[in-house]
Scaffold this motif. Structure first.
Motif, PDB file in Angstrom:
ATOM      1  N   ALA A  26      80.589  -5.240 175.350  1.00 27.02           N
ATOM      2  CA  ALA A  26      81.652  -6.073 175.910  1.00 27.02           C
ATOM      3  C   ALA A  26      81.347  -7.549 175.734  1.00 27.02           C
ATOM      4  O   ALA A  26      82.248  -8.373 175.522  1.00 27.02           O
ATOM      5  N   CYS A  27      80.062  -7.893 175.795  1.00 28.78           N
ATOM      6  CA  CYS A  27      79.649  -9.298 175.701  1.00 28.78           C
ATOM      7  C   CYS A  27      79.689  -9.840 174.282  1.00 28.78           C
ATOM      8  O   CYS A  27      79.374 -11.015 174.061  1.00 28.78           O
ATOM      9  N   THR A  28      80.079  -9.007 173.306  1.00 24.85           N
ATOM     10  CA  THR A  28      80.331  -9.536 171.965  1.00 24.85           C
ATOM     11  C   THR A  28      81.674 -10.248 171.900  1.00 24.85           C
ATOM     12  O   THR A  28      82.013 -10.832 170.859  1.00 24.85           O
ATOM     13  N   ALA A  29      82.443 -10.226 172.974  1.00 19.90           N
ATOM     14  CA  ALA A  29      83.783 -10.818 172.997  1.00 19.90           C
ATOM     15  C   ALA A  29      83.728 -12.323 172.740  1.00 19.90           C
ATOM     16  O   ALA A  29      82.740 -12.990 173.055  1.00 19.90           O
ATOM     17  N   PRO A  30      84.810 -12.881 172.204  1.00 16.70           N
ATOM     18  CA  PRO A  30      84.890 -14.335 172.043  1.00 16.70           C
ATOM     19  C   PRO A  30      85.116 -15.011 173.385  1.00 16.70           C
ATOM     20  O   PRO A  30      85.692 -14.428 174.305  1.00 16.70           O
ATOM     21  N   SER A  31      84.668 -16.257 173.498  1.00 16.26           N
ATOM     22  CA  SER A  31      84.908 -17.033 174.713  1.00 16.26           C
ATOM     23  C   SER A  31      84.949 -18.511 174.364  1.00 16.26           C
ATOM     24  O   SER A  31      84.346 -18.953 173.381  1.00 16.26           O
ATOM     25  N   THR A  32      85.659 -19.278 175.165  1.00 16.31           N
ATOM     26  CA  THR A  32      85.774 -20.714 174.931  1.00 16.31           C
ATOM     27  C   THR A  32      84.400 -21.362 174.924  1.00 16.31           C
ATOM     28  O   THR A  32      83.613 -21.181 175.853  1.00 16.31           O
ATOM     29  N   HIS A  33      84.110 -22.116 173.846  1.00 17.27           N
ATOM     30  CA  HIS A  33      82.807 -22.770 173.682  1.00 17.27           C
ATOM     31  C   HIS A  33      81.652 -21.766 173.676  1.00 17.27           C
ATOM     32  O   HIS A  33      80.512 -22.142 173.930  1.00 17.27           O
ATOM     33  N   ASN A  34      81.956 -20.505 173.442  1.00 17.44           N
ATOM     34  CA  ASN A  34      80.948 -19.440 173.566  1.00 17.44           C
ATOM     35  C   ASN A  34      80.203 -19.575 174.895  1.00 17.44           C
ATOM     36  O   ASN A  34      78.993 -19.400 174.977  1.00 17.44           O
ATOM     37  N   SER A  35      80.976 -19.856 175.946  1.00 17.49           N
ATOM     38  CA  SER A  35      80.389 -20.041 177.278  1.00 17.49           C
ATOM     39  C   SER A  35      80.055 -18.721 177.955  1.00 17.49           C
ATOM     40  O   SER A  35      79.280 -18.699 178.920  1.00 17.49           O
ATOM     41  N   GLN A  36      80.668 -17.613 177.480  1.00 18.53           N
ATOM     42  CA  GLN A  36      80.396 -16.280 178.028  1.00 18.53           C
ATOM     43  C   GLN A  36      80.473 -16.293 179.570  1.00 18.53           C
ATOM     44  O   GLN A  36      79.513 -15.955 180.270  1.00 18.53           O
ATOM     45  N   PRO A  37      81.643 -16.649 180.119  1.00 21.28           N
ATOM     46  CA  PRO A  37      81.755 -16.896 181.563  1.00 21.28           C
ATOM     47  C   PRO A  37      82.001 -15.637 182.383  1.00 21.28           C
ATOM     48  O   PRO A  37      82.891 -15.594 183.226  1.00 21.28           O
ATOM     49  N   TRP A  38      81.226 -14.606 182.129  1.00 25.63           N
ATOM     50  CA  TRP A  38      81.435 -13.321 182.801  1.00 25.63           C
ATOM     51  C   TRP A  38      80.120 -12.796 183.364  1.00 25.63           C
ATOM     52  O   TRP A  38      79.032 -13.133 182.898  1.00 25.63           O
ATOM     53  N   VAL A  68      89.470 -17.271 182.310  1.00 28.57           N
ATOM     54  CA  VAL A  68      90.042 -15.939 182.552  1.00 28.57           C
ATOM     55  C   VAL A  68      90.459 -15.286 181.239  1.00 28.57           C
ATOM     56  O   VAL A  68      90.289 -14.068 181.057  1.00 28.57           O
ATOM     57  N   ILE A  69      90.984 -16.070 180.290  1.00 32.71           N
ATOM     58  CA  ILE A  69      91.318 -15.513 178.981  1.00 32.71           C
ATOM     59  C   ILE A  69      90.058 -14.952 178.318  1.00 32.71           C
ATOM     60  O   ILE A  69      90.075 -13.850 177.741  1.00 32.71           O
ATOM     61  N   SER A  70      88.962 -15.702 178.399  1.00 33.60           N
ATOM     62  CA  SER A  70      87.699 -15.228 177.825  1.00 33.60           C
ATOM     63  C   SER A  70      87.271 -13.916 178.470  1.00 33.60           C
ATOM     64  O   SER A  70      86.843 -12.972 177.781  1.00 33.60           O
ATOM     65  N   CYS A  71      87.389 -13.832 179.783  1.00 31.45           N
ATOM     66  CA  CYS A  71      87.023 -12.590 180.480  1.00 31.45           C
ATOM     67  C   CYS A  71      87.972 -11.455 180.114  1.00 31.45           C
ATOM     68  O   CYS A  71      87.553 -10.286 180.050  1.00 31.45           O
ATOM     69  N   GLY A  72      89.241 -11.773 179.871  1.00 34.05           N
ATOM     70  CA  GLY A  72      90.166 -10.741 179.422  1.00 34.05           C
ATOM     71  C   GLY A  72      89.758 -10.154 178.087  1.00 34.05           C
ATOM     72  O   GLY A  72      89.877  -8.943 177.860  1.00 34.05           O
ATOM     73  N   ALA A  73      89.254 -11.005 177.192  1.00 31.66           N
ATOM     74  CA  ALA A  73      88.763 -10.503 175.906  1.00 31.66           C
ATOM     75  C   ALA A  73      87.570  -9.577 176.117  1.00 31.66           C
ATOM     76  O   ALA A  73      87.455  -8.529 175.464  1.00 31.66           O
TER      77      ALA A  73
END
Length: 332
Positions: A26-38, A68-73
């Motif tokens: 799941a943590c391979t998902a994209p996130s803004t600035h690759n911040s991985q905010p989850w 939240v978009i990053s977490c949705g991914a």
């Protein structure tokens, strides 16, 4: 040909090793600035997805839209991983108001066969990457773009391809305007700089950012990634993702947009397409309003722009951005 799913406990629930592998994928998902905010909490029969407040981008993303978009991914990647590993997955989404952290619970059940399709899905999760280099001049067929729009809509988001010449011109102006306004904001630029460069487990390394190009400003640039064929003009497809329903600019809709982004991105990856999300025009209130009114005609609230195109055959593979160790994203 089938294979035995990852370990279970004696009564058929997912075992700890499966859940840890699920979180890792799941943590391979994209996130803004690759911040991985989850962050994730392991349950007896699944996992919980939480935001990580310490990874908020307070200047760039004060409303937590990008977070939240990053977490949705990541949520979508978790569902894909669970099913690929041989488990059905039931998702319960939680209300989010920025004070708590819980976004969703995933409960695994009804073990299924793990087959070649699962192996393919896992390979696609691992292969997905953000490649910001120029696209080639090969156009993306309209049928492919329409198919990706349908995938995004099937995951609860609004989606629209911007193919009208006037709308495209306005959109490009808005992208440039948003970048200019953020560059004039010292707090936003300082926050962005903290996430770019040599960070061991997150952020945007300069090795994946294109080198300086006066004709095409890059958000995180200039970087160290050479583009020997910069003279090729791109004919990318552009899509806007946004919210569906009356509350289309609230966290529940942002989460769905993240799931839709991941779904269309994994499909595009499997088809050989390159995907680059653009959040700047949404992060700036002025350009977000103009995008909604002048480009979308008020049809829906925009949450994210997505560029899609083809990379040149024979280009070297771009490295993956770093990821946090699994133990760092687990809640007690």
């Amino acid at each position: 040909m089938t294979a035995t799913p990852v370990s279970t406990d004696p009564i058929g629930r997912p075992g700890p090793s499966l859940l840890l592998r699920l979180v890792e994928l799941a943590c391979t998902a994209p996130s803004t600035h690759n911040s991985q905010p989850w962050r994730w909490r392991l349950l007896d029969d699944g996992v919980e997805l939480h935001t990580d407040p310490e990874r908020r981008l307070r200047s760039i993303d004060p409303d937590d839209r990008d977070l939240v978009i990053s977490c949705g991914a990541a949520l979508h990647c978790a569902v894909v991983a669970a099913r690929a590993l041989g488990w059905d997955c039931e998702v319960s989404r939680a209300p989010y108001d920025g004070r708590g952290t819980l976004l969703a619970r995933l409960r695994l059940s009804l073990r299924r066969e793990w087959n070649a399709e699962g192996e393919t899905a896992l390979a696609t999760l691992r292969a997905r990457v953000t490649d910001r280099r120029r696209f080639t001049s090969w156009p993306v067929p309209s049928a492919r773009l329409a198919s990706l729009v349908r995938i995004a809509r099937a995951h609860g988001a609004r989606a629209r391809v911007i193919d009208d010449a006037v709308a495209r011109f306005r959109l490009e102006r808005l992208v440039a305007r948003a970048q200019k306004l953020q560059e004039a904001d010292p707090a936003a630029m300082a926050e962005q700089r903290r996430w770019v460069g040599d960070r061991p487990c997150d952020g945007v390394p300069l090795q994946v950012v294109p080198a300086a190009d006066p004709g095409r400003p890059v958000r995180f640039g200039p970087g160290l990634l050479d583009e020997p064929d910069r003279d090729v003009r791109g004919t990318d497809g552009v899509m806007v993702l946004g919210g569906a329903g009356d509350d289309d600019d609230l966290p529940a809709a942002w989460l769905r947009t993240g799931e839709a982004l991941s779904a269309l991105w994994l499909t595009a990856t499997a088809e050989g397409l390159s995907v680059v999300p653009l959040s700047q025009p949404i992060e700036v209130a002025e350009t977000r309003r103009t995008l909604r009114d002048a480009v979308l005609g008020g049809e829906f609230a925009p949450h994210l722009l997505v560029r899609l195109g083809w990379q040149a055959i024979g280009r070297s593979e771009i490295p993956h951005t770093p990821r946090r160790p699994v133990e760092d994203v687990l809640l007690p």
